[in-house]
Design a protein around this motif. Structure first.
Motif, PDB file in Angstrom:
ATOM      1  N   ILE A  21      33.659  54.050  38.525  1.00  0.00           N
ATOM      2  CA  ILE A  21      33.363  52.853  39.302  1.00  0.00           C
ATOM      3  C   ILE A  21      32.624  53.285  40.569  1.00  0.00           C
ATOM      4  O   ILE A  21      33.051  54.204  41.266  1.00  0.00           O
ATOM      5  N   SER A  22      31.552  52.614  40.884  1.00  0.00           N
ATOM      6  CA  SER A  22      30.792  52.917  42.092  1.00  0.00           C
ATOM      7  C   SER A  22      31.677  52.744  43.327  1.00  0.00           C
ATOM      8  O   SER A  22      32.524  51.849  43.384  1.00  0.00           O
ATOM      9  N   GLY A  27      35.773  45.711  45.966  1.00  0.00           N
ATOM     10  CA  GLY A  27      36.775  44.740  45.521  1.00  0.00           C
ATOM     11  C   GLY A  27      37.618  45.283  44.385  1.00  0.00           C
ATOM     12  O   GLY A  27      38.846  45.146  44.384  1.00  0.00           O
ATOM     13  N   VAL A  28      36.962  45.915  43.421  1.00  0.00           N
ATOM     14  CA  VAL A  28      37.681  46.497  42.280  1.00  0.00           C
ATOM     15  C   VAL A  28      38.583  47.624  42.760  1.00  0.00           C
ATOM     16  O   VAL A  28      39.755  47.699  42.399  1.00  0.00           O
ATOM     17  N   PRO A  62      39.302  41.019  38.501  1.00  0.00           N
ATOM     18  CA  PRO A  62      38.430  39.862  38.297  1.00  0.00           C
ATOM     19  C   PRO A  62      36.983  40.278  38.057  1.00  0.00           C
ATOM     20  O   PRO A  62      36.467  41.179  38.738  1.00  0.00           O
ATOM     21  N   THR A  63      36.334  39.652  37.098  1.00  0.00           N
ATOM     22  CA  THR A  63      34.976  40.024  36.736  1.00  0.00           C
ATOM     23  C   THR A  63      33.984  39.763  37.863  1.00  0.00           C
ATOM     24  O   THR A  63      32.931  40.398  37.902  1.00  0.00           O
ATOM     25  N   MET A  64      34.302  38.874  38.791  1.00  0.00           N
ATOM     26  CA  MET A  64      33.386  38.625  39.900  1.00  0.00           C
ATOM     27  C   MET A  64      33.236  39.837  40.791  1.00  0.00           C
ATOM     28  O   MET A  64      32.296  39.928  41.575  1.00  0.00           O
ATOM     29  N   TRP A  65      34.160  40.806  40.695  1.00  0.00           N
ATOM     30  CA  TRP A  65      34.089  42.015  41.506  1.00  0.00           C
ATOM     31  C   TRP A  65      33.281  43.106  40.830  1.00  0.00           C
ATOM     32  O   TRP A  65      33.101  44.166  41.363  1.00  0.00           O
ATOM     33  N   ARG A  66      32.842  42.860  39.627  1.00  0.00           N
ATOM     34  CA  ARG A  66      32.117  43.903  38.873  1.00  0.00           C
ATOM     35  C   ARG A  66      30.647  43.661  38.895  1.00  0.00           C
ATOM     36  O   ARG A  66      30.144  42.650  39.086  1.00  0.00           O
TER      37      ARG A  66
END
Length: 66
Positions: A21-22, A27-28, A62-66
């Motif tokens: 993950i970058s 958020g992630v 949550p996918t909005m954090w990806r």
């Protein structure tokens, strides 16, 4: 609050779980860190179990954090 040894363990597990993950995916990473901290405050300190918890948190972020 966790002791310094547990904090170091949590940092290591977080880095391992979020290795792909970058660093900019804050958020992630924060979500995974929060789940790891919750587990540690409940007394979970087994590295393999923490890694499992971290991977589950990563999967459920949550996918909005990806």
């Amino acid at each position: 609050m966790v002791d310094s040894a547990t904090a170091e363990l949590l940092r290591a597990v977080l880095e391992e779980v979020c290795a792909r993950i970058s660093r900019y995916e804050t958020g992630v990473r924060a979500h995974v860190a929060a789940k790891l901290l919750e587990a540690a405050t409940r007394g979970e300190t087994i590295p393999d179990r923490l890694k499992q918890i971290g991977l589950e948190a990563l999967r459920d972020a949550p996918t909005m954090w990806r």
